[in-house]
Write an enzyme that holds these catalytic residues in place. Structure first.
Site, PDB file in Angstrom:
ATOM      1  CB  ILE A 157     -52.227 -30.801  14.896  1.00 50.47           C
ATOM      2  CG1 ILE A 157     -52.639 -32.168  14.342  1.00 50.47           C
ATOM      3  CG2 ILE A 157     -53.050 -30.461  16.145  1.00 50.47           C
ATOM      4  CD1 ILE A 157     -52.306 -33.348  15.231  1.00 50.47           C
TER       5      ILE A 157
ATOM      6  CG  ASP B 111     -55.906 -36.815  23.891  1.00 51.96           C
ATOM      7  OD1 ASP B 111     -56.763 -37.393  24.588  1.00 51.96           O
ATOM      8  OD2 ASP B 111     -55.797 -37.004  22.657  1.00 51.96           O
TER       9      ASP B 111
ATOM     10  CD  GLU C 103     -51.146 -42.702  25.553  1.00 52.11           C
ATOM     11  OE1 GLU C 103     -51.760 -43.291  24.649  1.00 52.11           O
ATOM     12  OE2 GLU C 103     -50.757 -41.540  25.459  1.00 52.11           O
TER      13      GLU C 103
ATOM     14  CG  HIS D 284     -53.831 -41.049  22.560  1.00 50.69           C
ATOM     15  ND1 HIS D 284     -52.503 -41.292  22.788  1.00 50.69           N
ATOM     16  CD2 HIS D 284     -53.869 -40.439  21.347  1.00 50.69           C
ATOM     17  CE1 HIS D 284     -51.780 -40.867  21.751  1.00 50.69           C
ATOM     18  NE2 HIS D 284     -52.596 -40.333  20.872  1.00 50.69           N
TER      19      HIS D 284
ATOM     20  N   GLY E  68     -57.934 -37.576  20.843  1.00 52.72           N
ATOM     21  CA  GLY E  68     -57.848 -36.440  19.915  1.00 52.72           C
ATOM     22  C   GLY E  68     -58.434 -36.720  18.542  1.00 52.72           C
ATOM     23  CB  ALA E  69     -57.588 -39.074  15.986  1.00 51.04           C
TER      24      ALA E  69
HETATM   25  P1  NAD Z   1     -46.901 -32.660  11.445  1.00 48.08           P
HETATM   26  O1  NAD Z   1     -45.807 -33.551  10.969  1.00 48.08           O
HETATM   27  O2  NAD Z   1     -47.872 -32.132  10.450  1.00 48.08           O
HETATM   28  O3  NAD Z   1     -46.285 -31.401  12.210  1.00 48.08           O
HETATM   29  C1  NAD Z   1     -45.228 -31.511  13.107  1.00 48.08           C
HETATM   30  C2  NAD Z   1     -44.458 -30.210  13.057  1.00 48.08           C
HETATM   31  O4  NAD Z   1     -43.419 -30.279  14.038  1.00 48.08           O
HETATM   32  C3  NAD Z   1     -43.769 -29.943  11.714  1.00 48.08           C
HETATM   33  O5  NAD Z   1     -44.131 -28.669  11.212  1.00 48.08           O
HETATM   34  C4  NAD Z   1     -42.291 -30.009  12.042  1.00 48.08           C
HETATM   35  O6  NAD Z   1     -41.524 -29.084  11.265  1.00 48.08           O
HETATM   36  C5  NAD Z   1     -42.296 -29.615  13.490  1.00 48.08           C
HETATM   37  N1  NAD Z   1     -41.103 -30.021  14.210  1.00 48.08           N
HETATM   38  C6  NAD Z   1     -40.265 -31.054  13.961  1.00 48.08           C
HETATM   39  N2  NAD Z   1     -39.271 -31.074  14.866  1.00 48.08           N
HETATM   40  C7  NAD Z   1     -39.490 -30.032  15.705  1.00 48.08           C
HETATM   41  C8  NAD Z   1     -38.817 -29.537  16.835  1.00 48.08           C
HETATM   42  N3  NAD Z   1     -37.696 -30.115  17.299  1.00 48.08           N
HETATM   43  N4  NAD Z   1     -39.324 -28.462  17.453  1.00 48.08           N
HETATM   44  C9  NAD Z   1     -40.443 -27.848  16.994  1.00 48.08           C
HETATM   45  N5  NAD Z   1     -41.113 -28.266  15.912  1.00 48.08           N
HETATM   46  C10 NAD Z   1     -40.645 -29.353  15.285  1.00 48.08           C
HETATM   47  O7  NAD Z   1     -47.630 -33.466  12.600  1.00 48.08           O
HETATM   48  P2  NAD Z   1     -49.117 -33.281  13.119  1.00 48.08           P
HETATM   49  O8  NAD Z   1     -50.037 -34.083  12.269  1.00 48.08           O
HETATM   50  O9  NAD Z   1     -49.391 -31.850  13.318  1.00 48.08           O
HETATM   51  O10 NAD Z   1     -49.008 -34.060  14.516  1.00 48.08           O
HETATM   52  C11 NAD Z   1     -48.402 -33.465  15.646  1.00 48.08           C
HETATM   53  C12 NAD Z   1     -48.426 -34.434  16.811  1.00 48.08           C
HETATM   54  O11 NAD Z   1     -49.778 -34.784  17.122  1.00 48.08           O
HETATM   55  C13 NAD Z   1     -47.701 -35.759  16.580  1.00 48.08           C
HETATM   56  O12 NAD Z   1     -46.974 -36.071  17.748  1.00 48.08           O
HETATM   57  C14 NAD Z   1     -48.799 -36.785  16.453  1.00 48.08           C
HETATM   58  O13 NAD Z   1     -48.382 -38.047  16.903  1.00 48.08           O
HETATM   59  C15 NAD Z   1     -49.836 -36.188  17.382  1.00 48.08           C
HETATM   60  N6  NAD Z   1     -51.210 -36.662  17.132  1.00 48.08           N
HETATM   61  C16 NAD Z   1     -51.996 -36.902  18.216  1.00 48.08           C
HETATM   62  C17 NAD Z   1     -53.309 -37.358  18.030  1.00 48.08           C
HETATM   63  C18 NAD Z   1     -54.194 -37.635  19.212  1.00 48.08           C
HETATM   64  O14 NAD Z   1     -55.064 -38.494  19.116  1.00 48.08           O
HETATM   65  N7  NAD Z   1     -54.042 -36.927  20.308  1.00 48.08           N
HETATM   66  C19 NAD Z   1     -53.786 -37.588  16.742  1.00 48.08           C
HETATM   67  C20 NAD Z   1     -52.966 -37.281  15.659  1.00 48.08           C
HETATM   68  C21 NAD Z   1     -51.665 -36.824  15.858  1.00 48.08           C
END
Ligand code: NAD
Length: 322
Positions: A160, A264, A269, A288, A290-291
């Site tokens: 993301i 979001d 929740e 929530h 986002g997706a």
């Molecule tokens: P991803 O696994 O692709 O990316 C996460 C990144 O965080 C990775 O690059 C990882 O190296 C990095 N990371 C790990 N530990 C870290 C730290 N301590 N400090 C900084 N960076 C760190 O995940 P994504 O698909 O990009 O999802 C990111 C977030 O979005 C997740 O929390 C997921 O639950 C959330 N999400 C929310 C929605 C929504 O509806 N709002 C939908 C999908 C995902």
């Protein structure tokens, strides 16, 4: 091995084919029979067990696919999860039965990034405040921001975070990121300055969170974090509520230290209706969502269908998780 046209497929993801009915037709044309979940809800373990006998492929929503449910699987080759989360599937039990489990990584990343971008732009122009003021009969002249020359700090440069960077790269802003496992080639390509967390916090006009909940990220946005954010900066959380200490955030907003927040995800929740964040005119709260887009839904459906058919045809899936 069965031919594809002899296979029976169970589809329990309720929004499968919702925006793109051709996904259903494509599946129905290729296999012997498709059985849909008509309950409108995720299935319990017992309901899954009732459906599974004679099923070869399973495009799965958020059902309880535990060990007990999987005992009923007699011909099942693949559970193609419709979504990223696999916490409701007993991966070990599936592996023991030789069932391949797949998911749909990245299917909703662009949608979440677009929501984060929309929150950044809207808060930069104080739109939530402006809308309320106008509704109250006021006609304020508000000091809006352009993103040009602002510094946007991205915590978590994963799927993301990268989509957000690609979109922000059109705005002539400075991009900064903190990610201990950052993709340096991507960072170089998009002119992102990779920094440590304290530098990101101190120098960003906007901080957007894109990390999973881990021991080191749970509650990371606490009183100290907020006090070290630039005066008048913005926080965006489209990730998970557990990342933010809401009490500290509320104080940071009420004191005027922060310009605004886009949220979001929440500690609870849905949040309690008296949660102060819901009524602040400098805060955007969304449920929530986002997706929840046509694009994400179509991507998940396409990927889950392809993974299911790949395995039923004896091919290697792209996103196996067990
Ligand atoms: P991803 O696994 O692709 O990316 C996460 C990144 O965080 C990775 O690059 C990882 O190296 C990095 N990371 C790990 N530990 C870290 C730290 N301590 N400090 C900084 N960076 C760190 O995940 P994504 O698909 O990009 O999802 C990111 C977030 O979005 C997740 O929390 C997921 O639950 C959330 N999400 C929310 C929605 C929504 O509806 N709002 C939908 C999908 C995902």
């Amino acid at each position: 091995m069965k031919q594809l046209n002899e296979c029976r497929v169970l589809v329990t993801a309720n929004s499968y084919g919702k925006f793109n009915p051709s996904l259903k037709i494509e599946l129905e044309n290729q296999v012997k029979e498709v059985i849909y979940n008509k309950t409108g809800k995720p299935l319990s373990s017992q309901q899954v067990a009732d459906f599974l006998p004679g099923i070869d492929g399973y495009i799965a929503g958020l059902d309880d696919i535990d060990k007990k449910a999987l005992l009923a699987a007699d011909t099942l080759k693949v559970i193609a999860r419709y979504g990223v989360g696999i916490d409701k599937v007993d991966l070990q039990a599936a592996s023991e039965k030789g069932i391949i489990v797949t998911n749909t990584p990245g299917a909703n990343s662009a949608s979440v990034a677009e929501l984060a971008l929309s929150m950044i732009l809207t808060l930069a122009r104080k739109v939530p405040y402006a809308v309320k003021a106008l509704q109250n009969g006021e006609w304020p002249r508000l000091p809006g921001w352009t993103l040009e020359d602002k510094t946007i700090g991205i915590i978590g440069l994963g799927a993301i975070g990268k989509h957000l960077v690609k979109r922000l790269s059109a705005f002539n802003c400075h991009l900064m990121a903190y990610d201990p496992y950052a993709d340096h080639i991507f960072a170089q390509k998009y002119d992102i300055t990779l920094v440590d967390l304290p530098s990101l916090i101190a120098n960003s006009d906007v901080i957007s969170l894109h990390v999973p909940v881990l021991d080191e990220t749970r509650g990371m946005v606490n009183e100290k974090f907020i006090s070290e954010m630039k005066n008048g900066s913005i926080l965006i959380n489209t990730s998970r509520g557990e990342l933010v200490d809401e009490k500290a955030l509320i104080e940071g907003l009420q004191s005027g230290h922060l310009r605004g927040a886009g949220l979001d995800a929440f500690n609870k929740e849905p949040p309690d209706t008296d949660n102060p964040l819901l009524s602040m005119s400098q805060v955007i709260c969304t449920p929530h969502l986002g997706a929840q887009t046509d694009g994400a839904t179509n991507n998940m459906g396409r990927m889950a269908l392809d993974e299911c058919l790949r395995v039923l045809q004896g091919e290697k899936p792209l996103y196996q998780v067990n």
